[in-house]
Motif scaffolding. Structure first.
Motif, mmCIF file in Angstrom:
data_model
loop_
_atom_site.group_PDB
_atom_site.id
_atom_site.type_symbol
_atom_site.label_atom_id
_atom_site.label_comp_id
_atom_site.label_asym_id
_atom_site.label_seq_id
_atom_site.Cartn_x
_atom_site.Cartn_y
_atom_site.Cartn_z
ATOM 1 N N TRP A 1 12.149 87.774 70.033
ATOM 2 C CA TRP A 1 13.348 86.943 70.601
ATOM 3 C C TRP A 1 13.367 85.850 69.493
ATOM 4 C CZ3 TRP A 1 13.846 82.342 72.825
ATOM 5 C CH2 TRP A 1 15.086 82.170 73.709
ATOM 6 N N PHE A 2 12.242 85.016 69.228
ATOM 7 C CA PHE A 2 12.435 83.777 68.367
ATOM 8 C C PHE A 2 12.746 84.065 67.036
ATOM 9 C CE2 PHE A 2 9.455 82.614 71.927
ATOM 10 C CZ PHE A 2 10.090 81.382 72.287
ATOM 11 N N GLU A 3 12.445 85.093 66.515
ATOM 12 C CA GLU A 3 12.788 85.431 65.238
ATOM 13 C C GLU A 3 13.533 86.708 64.953
ATOM 14 O OE1 GLU A 3 8.942 83.146 62.963
ATOM 15 O OE2 GLU A 3 9.096 85.356 63.118
ATOM 16 N N ARG A 4 14.543 86.778 64.142
ATOM 17 C CA ARG A 4 15.194 88.149 63.709
ATOM 18 C C ARG A 4 15.322 88.036 62.238
ATOM 19 N NH1 ARG A 4 20.550 87.469 62.123
ATOM 20 N NH2 ARG A 4 21.343 85.172 62.943
ATOM 21 N N PRO A 5 15.077 89.470 61.631
ATOM 22 C CA PRO A 5 15.372 89.491 60.270
ATOM 23 C C PRO A 5 16.684 89.654 59.749
ATOM 24 C CG PRO A 5 14.441 91.501 61.085
ATOM 25 C CD PRO A 5 14.789 90.596 62.047
ATOM 26 N N VAL A 6 16.880 89.135 58.485
ATOM 27 C CA VAL A 6 18.028 89.382 57.949
ATOM 28 C C VAL A 6 17.912 90.175 56.325
ATOM 29 C CG1 VAL A 6 20.363 88.220 56.748
ATOM 30 C CG2 VAL A 6 19.243 87.463 58.942
ATOM 31 N N ILE A 7 18.436 91.195 56.403
ATOM 32 C CA ILE A 7 17.983 92.092 55.166
ATOM 33 C C ILE A 7 19.005 92.195 54.067
ATOM 34 C CG2 ILE A 7 17.127 94.576 54.542
ATOM 35 C CD1 ILE A 7 15.967 94.786 56.959
ATOM 36 N N TYR A 8 18.836 92.010 53.010
ATOM 37 C CA TYR A 8 19.873 92.030 51.995
ATOM 38 C C TYR A 8 19.656 93.428 50.892
ATOM 39 C CZ TYR A 8 21.853 87.383 52.839
ATOM 40 O OH TYR A 8 22.906 86.440 53.355
ATOM 41 N N ASP A 9 20.606 93.935 50.483
ATOM 42 C CA ASP A 9 20.365 94.700 49.409
ATOM 43 C C ASP A 9 20.670 94.091 47.978
ATOM 44 O OD1 ASP A 9 20.592 96.955 47.572
ATOM 45 O OD2 ASP A 9 22.426 98.009 48.747
ATOM 46 N N VAL A 10 19.612 94.049 47.281
ATOM 47 C CA VAL A 10 19.457 93.525 45.749
ATOM 48 C C VAL A 10 19.560 94.263 44.779
ATOM 49 C CG1 VAL A 10 17.802 91.613 47.023
ATOM 50 C CG2 VAL A 10 16.831 93.704 45.881
ATOM 51 N N ARG A 11 20.214 95.402 45.119
ATOM 52 C CA ARG A 11 20.544 96.537 43.795
ATOM 53 C C ARG A 11 21.969 96.044 43.521
ATOM 54 N NH1 ARG A 11 19.280 101.884 47.172
ATOM 55 N NH2 ARG A 11 20.489 100.567 48.580
ATOM 56 N N ALA A 12 22.168 96.332 42.127
ATOM 57 C CA ALA A 12 23.550 96.054 41.503
ATOM 58 C C ALA A 12 24.411 97.220 42.036
ATOM 59 C CB ALA A 12 23.393 96.286 40.024
ATOM 60 N N ARG A 13 25.699 96.548 42.460
ATOM 61 C CA ARG A 13 26.604 97.010 43.223
ATOM 62 C C ARG A 13 27.928 97.043 42.391
ATOM 63 N NH1 ARG A 13 26.843 95.746 49.438
ATOM 64 N NH2 ARG A 13 26.398 93.605 48.686
ATOM 65 N N PRO A 14 28.837 98.155 42.305
ATOM 66 C CA PRO A 14 30.183 97.711 41.516
ATOM 67 C C PRO A 14 31.203 97.212 42.584
ATOM 68 C CG PRO A 14 29.875 100.219 42.110
ATOM 69 C CD PRO A 14 28.547 99.450 42.713
ATOM 70 N N HIS A 15 32.093 96.339 41.607
ATOM 71 C CA HIS A 15 33.200 95.890 42.448
ATOM 72 C C HIS A 15 34.437 95.875 41.522
ATOM 73 C CE1 HIS A 15 30.829 94.135 45.499
ATOM 74 N NE2 HIS A 15 29.767 93.640 44.678
ATOM 75 N N LEU A 16 35.624 96.570 41.931
ATOM 76 C CA LEU A 16 36.547 96.785 41.164
ATOM 77 C C LEU A 16 37.868 95.709 41.554
ATOM 78 C CD1 LEU A 16 37.870 98.489 38.996
ATOM 79 C CD2 LEU A 16 38.811 100.151 40.618
ATOM 80 N N VAL A 17 38.244 94.937 40.747
ATOM 81 C CA VAL A 17 39.145 93.871 40.991
ATOM 82 C C VAL A 17 40.510 93.896 40.246
ATOM 83 C CG1 VAL A 17 39.616 91.575 41.464
ATOM 84 C CG2 VAL A 17 37.346 92.129 41.999
ATOM 85 N N GLU A 18 41.557 94.058 40.531
ATOM 86 C CA GLU A 18 42.846 94.022 39.897
ATOM 87 C C GLU A 18 43.620 92.747 39.810
ATOM 88 O OE1 GLU A 18 45.117 97.366 40.884
ATOM 89 O OE2 GLU A 18 43.697 98.783 39.992
ATOM 90 N N SER A 19 43.928 92.187 38.752
ATOM 91 C CA SER A 19 44.816 91.164 38.806
ATOM 92 C C SER A 19 46.063 91.108 37.768
ATOM 93 C CB SER A 19 43.666 89.757 38.208
ATOM 94 O OG SER A 19 44.489 88.563 38.300
ATOM 95 N N THR A 20 46.893 90.493 38.185
ATOM 96 C CA THR A 20 48.110 90.489 36.922
ATOM 97 C C THR A 20 48.270 88.934 36.677
ATOM 98 O OG1 THR A 20 49.388 92.100 38.785
ATOM 99 C CG2 THR A 20 50.674 90.595 37.235
ATOM 100 N N SER A 21 48.288 88.908 35.308
ATOM 101 C CA SER A 21 48.295 87.593 34.520
ATOM 102 C C SER A 21 49.330 87.609 33.603
ATOM 103 C CB SER A 21 46.946 87.259 33.854
ATOM 104 O OG SER A 21 45.936 87.539 35.033
ATOM 105 N N GLY A 22 49.468 86.658 32.958
ATOM 106 C CA GLY A 22 50.637 86.352 31.973
ATOM 107 C C GLY A 22 49.988 86.054 30.567
ATOM 108 N N SER A 23 50.304 86.612 29.589
ATOM 109 C CA SER A 23 49.446 86.702 28.144
ATOM 110 C C SER A 23 50.036 85.198 27.503
ATOM 111 C CB SER A 23 49.654 87.691 27.470
ATOM 112 O OG SER A 23 51.143 87.804 26.987
ATOM 113 N N ARG A 24 49.674 84.772 26.337
ATOM 114 C CA ARG A 24 50.090 83.780 25.704
ATOM 115 C C ARG A 24 51.650 83.760 25.460
ATOM 116 N NH1 ARG A 24 46.726 81.837 20.684
ATOM 117 N NH2 ARG A 24 47.646 83.570 19.865
#
Length: 287
Positions: free
Chosen positions: A69-92
């Motif tokens: 009751w006084f304490e509770r654990p917070v568990i994190y996954d410290v393994r590498a995880r992939p993230h795919l992000v797409e972005s539309t940008s303007g070139s020079r």
């Protein structure tokens, strides 16, 4: 024995004792079951205390004790995880480029208390999209659209360097950064296709020119060989007129072999076989 002398057992006292025993046993079981927690492989834990808040200690894999009751654990996954992000940008050169980036990230284990205090448990969703979009726009703007294709490795290296520095400020480690796809606008894609077709046509024309030059050289060499052969034959005839007779005999032999191997019956005289040697005169005897 007199029945009146048997001592009476207080029924209410026994029930109260049993209730107390059951309550203490339940509390003990509850406390024991809620005072232990497990940290699986590839994970780390921090503990939130209702009195002092997040403790600075990071707990490794295994079973650990906490105060129920006084304490509770917070568990994190410290393994590498992939993230795919797409972005539309303007070139020079003002071409619109849609770039997809795959990033492998993990939290720095020693900084999990700080991550929880500043970002919470869903730190990836709070940080990565913004810094990735900003980095992609900043890097893509430094290159022309054609350079993004020809210098793809340099672009990926520059993106990784900037992202690593930005993510380090949020106690996030980047394991790998790679460009998975590059998509350009319709006009630029059509221009690239037209350029490739023109380059192929130029290569084809170059091949035709080189082939014509080789054919020309081959014809010259062939003509020179034939001229040299005619010269040698003329010299042989001039030196020895019997050379023509030798060639006629060789031709007659070839004709006879051809006729002999044929399935048809053919009758040839000596004139047709070029064997009319009686008409030939030897230069020495004049006959």
């Amino acid at each position: 024995m007199n029945p009146g002398n048997i001592p009476k057992i207080p029924i209410g006292g026994a029930a109260t004792a049993l209730i107390k025993l059951g309550v203490f046993a339940g509390i003990g079981i509850y406390g024991l079951s809620n005072s232990l927690y497990n940290v699986e492989g590839g994970h780390r834990a921090i503990v939130f205390n209702r009195v002092v808040g997040i403790k600075d200690k990071v707990y490794p894999e295994g079973t650990h004790f906490m105060i129920p009751w006084f304490e509770r654990p917070v568990i994190y996954d410290v393994r590498a995880r992939p993230h795919l992000v797409e972005s539309t940008s303007g070139s020079r050169d003002l071409q619109m480029v849609k770039i997809a980036l795959r990033v492998l990230t993990r939290p720095v284990p020693d900084q999990l208390p700080t991550i929880y205090r500043t970002l919470g448990e869903n730190y990836n969703e709070r940080v990565l999209p913004s810094i990735i979009h900003e980095t992609l726009k900043a890097v893509v703007a430094q290159y022309n659209a054609s350079q993004l294709i020809t210098q793809r490795e340099n672009v990926s290296r520059e993106i990784r360097r900037i992202l690593t520095e930005r993510a380090r400020n949020f106690n996030i480690a980047l394991e790998d950064v790679s460009i998975t796809s590059l998509t350009f606008g319709r006009e630029f894609t059509a221009a690239i296709e037209a350029k490739q077709v023109a380059a192929q046509d130029a290569e084809r024309a170059k091949f035709i020119v080189e082939k014509a030059e080789q054919d020309k050289k081959s014809a010259i060499i062939r003509a020179q060989g034939e001229a040299k052969s005619a010269q040698l034959i003329g010299q042989a005839i001039a030196n020895n007129p019997a050379f023509i007779t030798l060639r006629r005999i060789e031709a007659s032999r070839d004709i006879s072999n051809l006729v002999m191997n044929s399935s048809n019956k053919v009758y040839l005289d000596s004139g047709e076989l070029l064997l009319n040697l009686q008409s030939l005169k030897h230069p020495q005897d004049g006959r």
